[in-house]
Motif scaffolding. Structure first.
Motif, PDB file in Angstrom:
ATOM      1  N   UNK A 172      -4.991  -8.479  13.251  1.00 53.62           N
ATOM      2  CA  UNK A 172      -6.052  -8.715  12.248  1.00 53.62           C
ATOM      3  C   UNK A 172      -7.445  -8.476  12.814  1.00 53.62           C
ATOM      4  N   UNK A 173      -7.585  -7.468  13.653  1.00 56.36           N
ATOM      5  CA  UNK A 173      -8.875  -7.214  14.293  1.00 56.36           C
ATOM      6  C   UNK A 173      -9.684  -6.134  13.584  1.00 56.36           C
ATOM      7  N   UNK A 174      -9.069  -5.438  12.607  1.00 61.30           N
ATOM      8  CA  UNK A 174      -9.784  -4.398  11.874  1.00 61.30           C
ATOM      9  C   UNK A 174     -10.504  -4.998  10.657  1.00 61.30           C
ATOM     10  N   UNK A 175     -11.703  -4.534  10.403  1.00 64.12           N
ATOM     11  CA  UNK A 175     -12.466  -5.020   9.250  1.00 64.12           C
ATOM     12  C   UNK A 175     -12.219  -4.127   8.039  1.00 64.12           C
ATOM     13  N   UNK A 176     -12.049  -4.755   6.892  1.00 67.18           N
ATOM     14  CA  UNK A 176     -11.879  -4.002   5.650  1.00 67.18           C
ATOM     15  C   UNK A 176     -13.190  -3.321   5.274  1.00 67.18           C
ATOM     16  N   UNK A 177     -13.067  -2.308   4.410  1.00 63.32           N
ATOM     17  CA  UNK A 177     -14.249  -1.610   3.926  1.00 63.32           C
ATOM     18  C   UNK A 177     -14.898  -2.343   2.762  1.00 63.32           C
ATOM     19  N   UNK A 178     -15.615  -1.592   1.953  1.00 68.68           N
ATOM     20  CA  UNK A 178     -16.352  -2.166   0.827  1.00 68.68           C
ATOM     21  C   UNK A 178     -15.478  -2.144  -0.433  1.00 68.68           C
ATOM     22  N   UNK A 179     -14.420  -2.951  -0.404  1.00 69.03           N
ATOM     23  CA  UNK A 179     -13.522  -3.031  -1.554  1.00 69.03           C
ATOM     24  C   UNK A 179     -14.245  -3.695  -2.728  1.00 69.03           C
ATOM     25  N   UNK A 185      -7.924  -6.162  -0.312  1.00 66.60           N
ATOM     26  CA  UNK A 185      -7.825  -5.280   0.853  1.00 66.60           C
ATOM     27  C   UNK A 185      -6.484  -5.528   1.510  1.00 66.60           C
ATOM     28  N   UNK A 186      -5.674  -4.497   1.660  1.00 65.29           N
ATOM     29  CA  UNK A 186      -4.346  -4.652   2.248  1.00 65.29           C
ATOM     30  C   UNK A 186      -4.440  -5.124   3.692  1.00 65.29           C
ATOM     31  N   UNK A 187      -3.782  -6.230   4.026  1.00 57.69           N
ATOM     32  CA  UNK A 187      -3.802  -6.692   5.417  1.00 57.69           C
ATOM     33  C   UNK A 187      -2.992  -5.792   6.339  1.00 57.69           C
ATOM     34  N   UNK A 188      -2.258  -4.844   5.755  1.00 54.72           N
ATOM     35  CA  UNK A 188      -1.460  -3.935   6.573  1.00 54.72           C
ATOM     36  C   UNK A 188      -2.285  -2.722   7.003  1.00 54.72           C
ATOM     37  N   UNK A 189      -2.852  -1.999   6.021  1.00 53.76           N
ATOM     38  CA  UNK A 189      -3.557  -0.761   6.355  1.00 53.76           C
ATOM     39  C   UNK A 189      -5.004  -0.716   5.863  1.00 53.76           C
ATOM     40  N   UNK A 190      -5.485  -1.781   5.215  1.00 54.95           N
ATOM     41  CA  UNK A 190      -6.887  -1.850   4.820  1.00 54.95           C
ATOM     42  C   UNK A 190      -7.243  -1.093   3.555  1.00 54.95           C
ATOM     43  N   UNK A 191      -6.259  -0.549   2.833  1.00 58.73           N
ATOM     44  CA  UNK A 191      -6.577   0.155   1.594  1.00 58.73           C
ATOM     45  C   UNK A 191      -7.035  -0.827   0.519  1.00 58.73           C
ATOM     46  N   UNK A 192      -7.935  -0.370  -0.330  1.00 66.06           N
ATOM     47  CA  UNK A 192      -8.483  -1.205  -1.404  1.00 66.06           C
ATOM     48  C   UNK A 192      -7.744  -0.886  -2.698  1.00 66.06           C
ATOM     49  N   UNK A 193      -6.900  -1.788  -3.149  1.00 59.64           N
ATOM     50  CA  UNK A 193      -6.041  -1.516  -4.302  1.00 59.64           C
ATOM     51  C   UNK A 193      -6.810  -1.470  -5.617  1.00 59.64           C
ATOM     52  N   UNK A 194      -7.981  -2.073  -5.683  1.00 64.60           N
ATOM     53  CA  UNK A 194      -8.764  -2.079  -6.930  1.00 64.60           C
ATOM     54  C   UNK A 194      -9.970  -1.153  -6.859  1.00 64.60           C
ATOM     55  N   UNK A 195     -10.017  -0.306  -5.837  1.00 66.35           N
ATOM     56  CA  UNK A 195     -11.123   0.632  -5.720  1.00 66.35           C
ATOM     57  C   UNK A 195     -12.277   0.103  -4.884  1.00 66.35           C
ATOM     58  N   UNK A 196     -13.313   0.908  -4.805  1.00 66.89           N
ATOM     59  CA  UNK A 196     -14.452   0.608  -3.937  1.00 66.89           C
ATOM     60  C   UNK A 196     -15.630   0.033  -4.723  1.00 66.89           C
ATOM     61  N   UNK A 197     -16.456  -0.687  -4.017  1.00 73.88           N
ATOM     62  CA  UNK A 197     -17.703  -1.152  -4.605  1.00 73.88           C
ATOM     63  C   UNK A 197     -18.673   0.024  -4.678  1.00 73.88           C
ATOM     64  N   UNK A 198     -19.775  -0.164  -5.381  1.00 80.34           N
ATOM     65  CA  UNK A 198     -20.736   0.917  -5.598  1.00 80.34           C
ATOM     66  C   UNK A 198     -21.248   1.477  -4.276  1.00 80.34           C
ATOM     67  N   UNK A 199     -21.268   2.797  -4.206  1.00 72.39           N
ATOM     68  CA  UNK A 199     -21.817   3.456  -3.025  1.00 72.39           C
ATOM     69  C   UNK A 199     -20.797   3.943  -2.018  1.00 72.39           C
ATOM     70  N   UNK A 200     -19.494   3.684  -2.271  1.00 71.08           N
ATOM     71  CA  UNK A 200     -18.460   4.041  -1.300  1.00 71.08           C
ATOM     72  C   UNK A 200     -17.260   4.671  -2.004  1.00 71.08           C
ATOM     73  N   UNK A 201     -16.496   5.456  -1.235  1.00 73.58           N
ATOM     74  CA  UNK A 201     -15.300   6.065  -1.813  1.00 73.58           C
ATOM     75  C   UNK A 201     -14.251   6.264  -0.724  1.00 73.58           C
TER      76      UNK A 201
END
Length: 371
Positions: A172-179, A185-201
């Motif tokens: 659990x040492x990786x930080x999630x992005x701007x979900x 944010x998936x604790x396995x691979x960090x993917x954002x299942x509901x998409x990104x916040x404004x300004x990121x993709x």
């Protein structure tokens, strides 16, 4: 009847990354509370003895996830003499209750009765629904000294931890992005299942919008920023101001009527044909200038024509004055020549020559005066 193998199943209907046998604590990673607490649990066989039948629930699998950890003894035996029954155990994570499709996370090959800890931490970066504790004592297999004759599943407590919100990956040492929703944010691979916040993709939502775009899914286009590199990828604000002719945080509004230029601070000319009706960028009057004014912005007065007329008028006046003065001087000079007593032919020739030379001189003076 005691079977040659024993299986304990713990059903976890969520993502699983970290789990422990008996008790788990991982202090270096970003983890959250025990997600195994009060989850469904069952075992292949439940230990029963006639004298304990009135209290048969004390050996139910649910006891391993009830959160009661203050007493690690079995049957009131404080010496913990049942450690031999744990030796050789395995732990799997699986999406079914079968070991065949599961991932082996831990297999004890080294512990002895004196070295196996009362609290054991196991790290396993695996995604699954079930945590399975397995042990065996198979016929015909010779086990190391100290192993119990039969297999048991005597777990005091089993705790499962997943990464805390905002973290993922090994330990659990990786930080999630701007979900858009940090909890998704998936604790396995960090993917954002509901998409990104404004300004990121992109899947991890760690990539900023390309220059000139901003907002959700980077679908918005920046306004007339003075430098698009400084258009905020989040809300489109122009950090270095607007191009001439535009205003507002996003530089998408043209200057109001009557104003133009950088910051829309310059006023259009009131000498435009339609007062103060000018281009919002350059300040040029849209329909030309009023009478007497010229230039794109109608700030220049029309003086050139009047100055040229004055010059011509002055030249004409000077020429007239010089012509009046020239005949008087010529008559005086002719009279003087007559009184000298020269012969008539010489006098006439002299007079004609003198008059002609004087006329040429006066013409030159008149020309220079006009110039």
């Amino acid at each position: 009847m005691i079977l040659p193998s024993t299986i304990f199943y713990l059903s976890i209907h969520s993502l699983i990354l970290w789990f422990g046998v008996l008790k788990m604590r991982y202090v270096n990673g970003q983890i959250r509370s025990n997600i195994a607490l009060h989850k469904p649990a069952f075992q292949q066989n439940t230990f029963t003895i006639h004298q304990y039948e009135p209290d048969a629930g004390r050996f139910d699998a649910s006891n391993a996830v009830d959160g009661l950890k203050f007493n690690l003894t079995a049957l009131g035996d404080s010496s913990n003499g049942y450690t031999s029954r744990f030796l050789g155990f395995s732990v799997y994570v699986s999406n079914t209750t079968s070991l065949l499709g599961g991932t082996l996370c831990f297999k004890d090959n080294d512990f002895t009765k004196s070295t196996i800890p009362a609290v054991l931490n196991i790290s396993c970066p695996v995604y699954g629904q079930y945590v399975i504790y397995y042990n065996e004592r198979l016929p015909g297999v010779v086990y190391p000294d100290g192993y119990s004759e039969y297999a048991f599943a005597e777990i005091c407590e089993l705790e499962v931890y997943e990464c805390g919100i905002g973290y993922f990956g090994y330990k659990c040492t990786e930080s999630c992005g701007h979900c858009l929703d940090p909890a998704q944010c998936s604790p396995v691979d960090g993917t954002c299942s509901t998409g990104c916040s404004a300004g990121y993709f992109r899947q991890l939502c760690k990539t900023e919008c390309k220059s000139g775009n901003y907002g959700f899914k980077c679908n918005e286009t920046c306004g007339h920023c003075s430098d698009l590199l400084y258009c905020s990828h989040v809300n489109g604000t122009c950090l270095t101001g607007c191009e001439p002719g535009y205003e507002g945080e996003g530089c998408q509004q043209m200057c109001k009527f009557g104003f133009y230029g950088i910051g829309c601070h310059q006023e259009c000319s009131s000498f435009c044909k339609t007062s103060r009706d000018c281009n919002h960028v350059s300040g040029a009057c849209r329909n030309g200038c009023r009478h007497g004014w010229q230039g794109d912005d109608c700030f220049d007065a029309a003086f050139c024509i009047s100055l040229a007329l004055n010059c011509v008028l002055i030249a004409i006046i000077l020429m007239k004055r010089l012509r009046r003065a020239s005949p008087e001087v010529t008559k005086d000079q002719v009279n003087e020549e007559k009184y000298k007593g020269d012969n008539d032919v010489s006098k006439e020739a002299s007079n004609e020559t003198s008059y002609q030379e004087l006329g040429e001189i006066n013409k030159s003076e008149t020309y220079e005066s006009c110039q």
